[in-house]
Design an enzyme around this catalytic site. Structure first.
Site, mmCIF file in Angstrom:
data_model
loop_
_atom_site.group_PDB
_atom_site.id
_atom_site.type_symbol
_atom_site.label_atom_id
_atom_site.label_comp_id
_atom_site.label_asym_id
_atom_site.label_seq_id
_atom_site.Cartn_x
_atom_site.Cartn_y
_atom_site.Cartn_z
ATOM 1 N N LYS A 1 -30.579 40.424 -27.091
ATOM 2 C CA LYS A 1 -30.447 39.185 -27.531
ATOM 3 C C LYS A 1 -31.636 38.939 -28.236
ATOM 4 O O LYS A 1 -32.841 39.730 -28.018
ATOM 5 C CB LYS A 1 -30.377 38.348 -26.074
ATOM 6 C CG LYS A 1 -29.769 36.858 -26.423
ATOM 7 C CD LYS A 1 -28.125 37.287 -26.612
ATOM 8 C CE LYS A 1 -27.208 36.044 -26.716
ATOM 9 N NZ LYS A 1 -25.907 36.180 -27.079
ATOM 10 N N ASP B 1 -25.072 33.078 -32.350
ATOM 11 C CA ASP B 1 -25.137 32.413 -31.048
ATOM 12 C C ASP B 1 -25.184 30.741 -31.387
ATOM 13 O O ASP B 1 -25.248 30.453 -32.491
ATOM 14 C CB ASP B 1 -26.134 33.055 -30.160
ATOM 15 C CG ASP B 1 -25.709 32.686 -28.625
ATOM 16 O OD1 ASP B 1 -25.079 33.211 -28.030
ATOM 17 O OD2 ASP B 1 -26.579 31.828 -28.411
#
Length: 445
Positions: free
Chosen positions: A124, A164
């Site tokens: 991430k 995202d």
């Protein structure tokens, strides 16, 4: 495995990283029993190695706004675990981004990606930069500056970022364009790309679509028909958009959406032109939902509140982490909710999850329910590697099958003696076992 000792050690190493510590503890509690049945895991210190990311890149991002003023943001990439494939996970651009949130997301991503059965590790990244209120030129300059620091550490067989919160098709395009220029290659290094340069059909809707495919499987397993059921959604980004479309297609009625200003309840259902209106509202840079109630008078706006107080059959958090707490869980239970499923990452607090499970409410965690997004990203990687593009029907069919497989894994490891399916336990064990076996096979690295 001594959970208290492990958590004490982590808390000492990473004080204040609440989201990360919460995510780790949830997994450890779920896997404790099966972990202790495998002495080879303890001998290889699998847990101690798994809970720490492989590496973290932290860097400054200087950029110039349209007035010529210079700004500096922080950028991160957390490469958590690549035991089963190249690192894979999104980039988040939002003022709330910090290392704890990204580590929690990377940790969750490791298990989520394992559940898809596709060869992808967990990662991430992101920045505390917010695209809201910025011009296209400012966003482009920021993305290019971000990529100047990151490009050497990613690649199609190394680390494949995606979008995202705050990173949509526009941002992915700017990021990938700069990567391509610096790396001098045109590969599947990013997912969520535009259809004109390697993107996959169905990808924008995939997280919401996949979530509803999973929820439908849950309900079918328990003899419940989704048709005619009312659904509460939070947020209205890509996730909630896809969820609203698919819930309506399956015959359910979505009655809530929310924003930072509160939520809207529409007893007639949110579908068709109403979804189009919300998309127009969002594309205008306006993420509040009160105008919806002004546009559609039968709808009611509840300022500063969350939709979980409404009486609905299905509740689906779609916005951000820890958005549904124990009090919300109690209200949903009192109102007779049939099913709660996280389409956002860790959408419920630990206390809410414990309450649902203790009271045998049908509940499933984000690492299983929202895996449709990264699964379709994996399908995009496959299409890029093969230099082809599948039809929307082909992608959607593969997505349905992946979500069905994830549901089956949850049942395999989550079925308890009283017949209750603990989807949290099932998802955590299924993902953990695949990653742990791969780590054991590859030695201590």
């Amino acid at each position: 495995m001594n959970i208290n000792n492990i958590m004490s050690s982590l808390e000492a190493r990473h004080p204040g990283e609440l989201e990360y510590l919460q995510a780790v503890k949830e997994v450890l509690i779920s896997i404790e029993g099966i972990y202790n049945e495998h002495p080879e895991f303890e001998k290889a210190r699998v847990i101690e190695r798994l809970v720490e990311p492989d590496r973290i890149f932290t860097f400054k991002i200087p950029w110039v706004d349209d007035k010529g003023d210079i700004h500096v943001n922080l950028g991160y990439r957390v490469q958590f675990n690549n035991a089963i494939g190249p690192y894979k996970g999104g980039l988040r651009f939002h003022a709330s981004v910090n290392l704890s949130i990204l580590k929690f997301l990377g940790f969750e991503q490791t298990f989520k990606n394992a559940l898809t059965t596709l060869p992808m590790g967990g990662a991430k990244g992101g920045s505390d930069f917010s695209p809201k209120g910025k011009s296209n030129a400012e966003i482009m300059r920021f993305c290019q500056s971000f990529m100047l620091e990151l490009w050497r550490n990613i690649g199609p067989d190394t680390d494949v970022p995606a979008g995202d919160i705050g990173v949509g098709a526009r941002e992915v395009g700017y990021l990938y364009g700069m990567y391509k220029k610096l790396a001098r290659e045109n590969t599947g290094t990013f997912t969520g790309k535009g259809l004109d340069y390697g993107g996959s059909l169905v990808r924008p809707e995939a997280t919401g679509f996949g979530g509803l495919y999973f929820v439908n499987r849950m309900l079918e397993k328990h003899g419940i028909d989704i048709k005619g059921k009312t659904v509460a959604l939070s947020g209205f980004g890509n996730v909630a958009w896809g969820a609203a479309i698919k819930a309506t297609e399956l015959g359910a009625k979505v009655v809530t959406i929310s924003g930072p200003d509160g939520y809207v309840y529409d007893p007639d259902g949110i579908s068709g032109e109403k979804i189009d209106y919300l998309l127009e509202l969002r594309s205008s840079g306006n993420d509040i939902v009160e105008p919806y109630a002004e546009q559609y008078p039968k709808a009611k706006f509840f300022e500063g509140k969350r939709p979980w107080e409404q009486k609905v059959d299905i509740a689906l958090p779609c916005a951000t982490q820890n958005e549904l707490n124990e009090d919300d869980a109690k209200m949903l239970k009192a109102n007779g909710v049939l099913c709660v499923a996280e389409i956002s990452n860790m959408g419920c607090t630990a206390e809410a999850v414990d309450y649902f499970i203790a009271n045998r409410v049908l509940f499933a965690p984000g690492k299983a329910v929202n895996a449709g997004g990264v699964a379709t990203s994996g399908l995009e990687m496959t299409q890029n590697a093969m230099h082809i593009q599948w039809t929307a029907e082909e992608v959607d069919s593969k997505l349905r099958q992946i979500m069905a497989n994830i549901h089956a894994q949850c049942i395999e490891y989550g079925l308890e003696k009283d017949g209750y399916i603990n989807y949290v336990k099932g998802a955590n064990i299924a993902g953990f076992m695949k990653v742990a076996r791969a780590m054991i096979a590859q030695g201590v690295i």
